[in-house]
Motif scaffolding. Sequence first.
Motif, PDB file in Angstrom:
ATOM      1  N   VAL A   1       0.840  -1.198   0.000  1.00 13.65           N
ATOM      2  CA  VAL A   1       0.000   0.000   0.000  1.00 13.65           C
ATOM      3  C   VAL A   1       0.878   1.253   0.000  1.00 13.65           C
ATOM      4  N   GLU A   2       1.937   1.215   0.787  1.00 12.57           N
ATOM      5  CA  GLU A   2       2.864   2.361   0.831  1.00 12.57           C
ATOM      6  C   GLU A   2       3.446   2.641  -0.550  1.00 12.57           C
ATOM      7  N   LYS A   3       3.799   1.554  -1.240  1.00 10.50           N
ATOM      8  CA  LYS A   3       4.381   1.676  -2.568  1.00 10.50           C
ATOM      9  C   LYS A   3       3.386   2.322  -3.535  1.00 10.50           C
ATOM     10  N   LEU A   4       2.151   1.843  -3.494  1.00  6.86           N
ATOM     11  CA  LEU A   4       1.112   2.402  -4.366  1.00  6.86           C
ATOM     12  C   LEU A   4       0.849   3.872  -4.047  1.00  6.86           C
ATOM     13  N   LEU A   5       0.911   4.173  -2.756  1.00  5.39           N
ATOM     14  CA  LEU A   5       0.693   5.544  -2.307  1.00  5.39           C
ATOM     15  C   LEU A   5       1.754   6.475  -2.900  1.00  5.39           C
ATOM     16  N   ALA A   6       3.003   6.001  -2.883  1.00  5.62           N
ATOM     17  CA  ALA A   6       4.110   6.787  -3.434  1.00  5.62           C
ATOM     18  C   ALA A   6       3.944   6.941  -4.943  1.00  5.62           C
ATOM     19  N   GLU A   7       3.500   5.863  -5.579  1.00  8.43           N
ATOM     20  CA  GLU A   7       3.287   5.881  -7.025  1.00  8.43           C
ATOM     21  C   GLU A   7       2.203   6.914  -7.375  1.00  8.43           C
ATOM     22  N   ARG A   8       1.135   6.933  -6.579  1.00  9.48           N
ATOM     23  CA  ARG A   8       0.033   7.869  -6.822  1.00  9.48           C
ATOM     24  C   ARG A   8       0.511   9.317  -6.655  1.00  9.48           C
ATOM     25  N   GLU A   9       1.315   9.551  -5.625  1.00  9.57           N
ATOM     26  CA  GLU A   9       1.862  10.885  -5.387  1.00  9.57           C
ATOM     27  C   GLU A   9       2.671  11.366  -6.594  1.00  9.57           C
ATOM     28  N   LYS A  10       3.483  10.453  -7.105  1.00  4.34           N
ATOM     29  CA  LYS A  10       4.348  10.785  -8.225  1.00  4.34           C
ATOM     30  C   LYS A  10       3.502  11.151  -9.450  1.00  4.34           C
ATOM     31  N   LEU A  11       2.484  10.319  -9.723  1.00  9.57           N
ATOM     32  CA  LEU A  11       1.607  10.589 -10.865  1.00  9.57           C
ATOM     33  C   LEU A  11       0.902  11.928 -10.714  1.00  9.57           C
ATOM     34  N   ARG A  12       0.504  12.230  -9.494  1.00 14.74           N
ATOM     35  CA  ARG A  12      -0.203  13.492  -9.251  1.00 14.74           C
ATOM     36  C   ARG A  12       0.713  14.695  -9.489  1.00 14.74           C
ATOM     37  N   THR A  13       1.976  14.576  -9.065  1.00 18.03           N
ATOM     38  CA  THR A  13       2.885  15.712  -9.306  1.00 18.03           C
ATOM     39  C   THR A  13       3.161  15.857 -10.799  1.00 18.03           C
TER      40      THR A  13
ATOM     41  N   LYS B   1       0.899  15.474 -12.864  1.00 18.59           N
ATOM     42  CA  LYS B   1      -0.434  15.854 -13.336  1.00 18.59           C
ATOM     43  C   LYS B   1      -1.125  14.758 -14.156  1.00 18.59           C
ATOM     44  N   LYS B   2      -0.749  13.501 -13.909  1.00 17.31           N
ATOM     45  CA  LYS B   2      -1.428  12.376 -14.571  1.00 17.31           C
ATOM     46  C   LYS B   2      -2.552  11.905 -13.652  1.00 17.31           C
ATOM     47  N   PHE B   3      -3.620  12.692 -13.627  1.00 15.09           N
ATOM     48  CA  PHE B   3      -4.646  12.452 -12.610  1.00 15.09           C
ATOM     49  C   PHE B   3      -5.456  11.179 -12.841  1.00 15.09           C
ATOM     50  N   ALA B   4      -5.705  10.849 -14.110  1.00 14.02           N
ATOM     51  CA  ALA B   4      -6.490   9.635 -14.385  1.00 14.02           C
ATOM     52  C   ALA B   4      -5.742   8.403 -13.887  1.00 14.02           C
ATOM     53  N   GLU B   5      -4.442   8.351 -14.200  1.00 13.52           N
ATOM     54  CA  GLU B   5      -3.630   7.209 -13.739  1.00 13.52           C
ATOM     55  C   GLU B   5      -3.561   7.178 -12.211  1.00 13.52           C
ATOM     56  N   ALA B   6      -3.429   8.388 -11.635  1.00 10.32           N
ATOM     57  CA  ALA B   6      -3.359   8.477 -10.179  1.00 10.32           C
ATOM     58  C   ALA B   6      -4.628   7.910  -9.536  1.00 10.32           C
ATOM     59  N   ASP B   7      -5.750   8.187 -10.196  1.00 13.54           N
ATOM     60  CA  ASP B   7      -7.002   7.687  -9.640  1.00 13.54           C
ATOM     61  C   ASP B   7      -7.121   6.166  -9.767  1.00 13.54           C
TER      62      ASP B   7
END
Length: 442
Positions: free
Chosen positions: A397-409, A411-417
């Motif tokens: 979960v931590e790994k996915l969380l970091a991945e989501r943060e990276k995508l958000r920075t 600006k890949k919001f669809a992937e982040a979601d």
Amino acid sequence: MALKLYNTLSRNLEEFKPIKPGGVGIYSCGPTVYWNQHVGHMYAYVQWDVLVRALEYLGYKVNWVMNVTDVGHMTSDEDTGEDKMEKGAAREGVSVWDLANKYIAQFEESLRLLNVEMPHIVRATEHIPEQIALIEKIQKNGFAYRTKMGVVFDTGKDPEYGRFANLDLTKQKSEERQEADPEKKNPWDFFLWFTGKPTHIMKWPSPWGEGFPGWHIECTAMSTKYLGEPFDIHTGGMEHIPVHHTNEIAQAYAAFGRPSANYWLHNSHLLGKGGVKMSKSLGNFVTVEELKEKGYEPLALRYFILNSQYRTGASFSWEALTAAQTALEKLRRRAQSLRKGESYAEEFKQALEDDLNLPKALSVAWKTQDRAALEKFDEVLGLRLFETKEEIIPKEVEKLLAEREKLRTEKKFAEADEVRQKISGLGYTVEDTPEGAKARKT
Ligand SMILES: [Zn+2]
């Protein structure tokens, strides 16, 4: 009552009397850093941590020193076999120095996760001059001789040799010991310094030629350097009694005319279910880090260890660890609900003074009705009873969380979601906070 400890030197429970009033020096034999330290290894370090904390609770100022062995420990524990460090380095295809750094870091992280008060950790390879000086002293006093293979301790010169472990020297096998060096005068003689192993990677110049120290000399050299001679307490595993500590005591006798420490404490071990040695094949040879990944709180292992007195050891099972986790959570809830009441502080103190009777001390922690008293007890138990438990987030979960943060920075919001949905599929909700995104069990 006063503190009583079981001293292997006398095979008796003895009243503890410090050398200097108010202060205690403790030296613990630490790991050889050629592989991961598993939960079985950590049993001893938690027990000795509680010894340190108990002494502090009883009003002493403690200086705790622990070595890590990064040279000279042979696979046989005696003079034969390969250097464990060099074998480990070959296994992993790295240098011995990188291997040492990697496993020292892993060991320290395990100590931290188990809330062990950090000892002053000292490395054998950083104390070569001290070891050489001590060997010179032993040699000058007539307790060592030179062979083609190195400098050998002459056990024949020590009339007390083997008494510490009640060894019957006439009845023990000696061929293997002599095989390591046919020039040995007595089968029990052991190396202080090796010169006859030219393929050994780690070597240093010395008065006897280029070489490296034997395993036992490091502990005598470093313990007395940091704690003086003699010092108060020396700890280690029971398996150290017949060889490693027998030889440490012989070295100190040769150099100083007496044992280096006044009290020698030995811990039993954490075994697998049914008393068998823990092993990879039984699936219980895991690191503290891996416990965390499995969803356990490292302090549940600490709680489990506190259920046994250091000389009895314990049997590890996943069921027992789960039970410990549940009990710890319950004790925390109880702790938080406590106000003022009967403390049972005297009973707690007596349990510690009874050769560190931790199961008893733990039962007093359950019994006390006084919040302030339990806060003090927890300084010994180290269970963080009054801290709100951080939710243990699985690595995945931590790994996915970091991945989501990276995508958000990026600006890949669809992937982040999409990643957020993956996290929620694992049973966690993502919350965006001013300190960044956090996961919480749904
Ligand atoms: Zn040692």
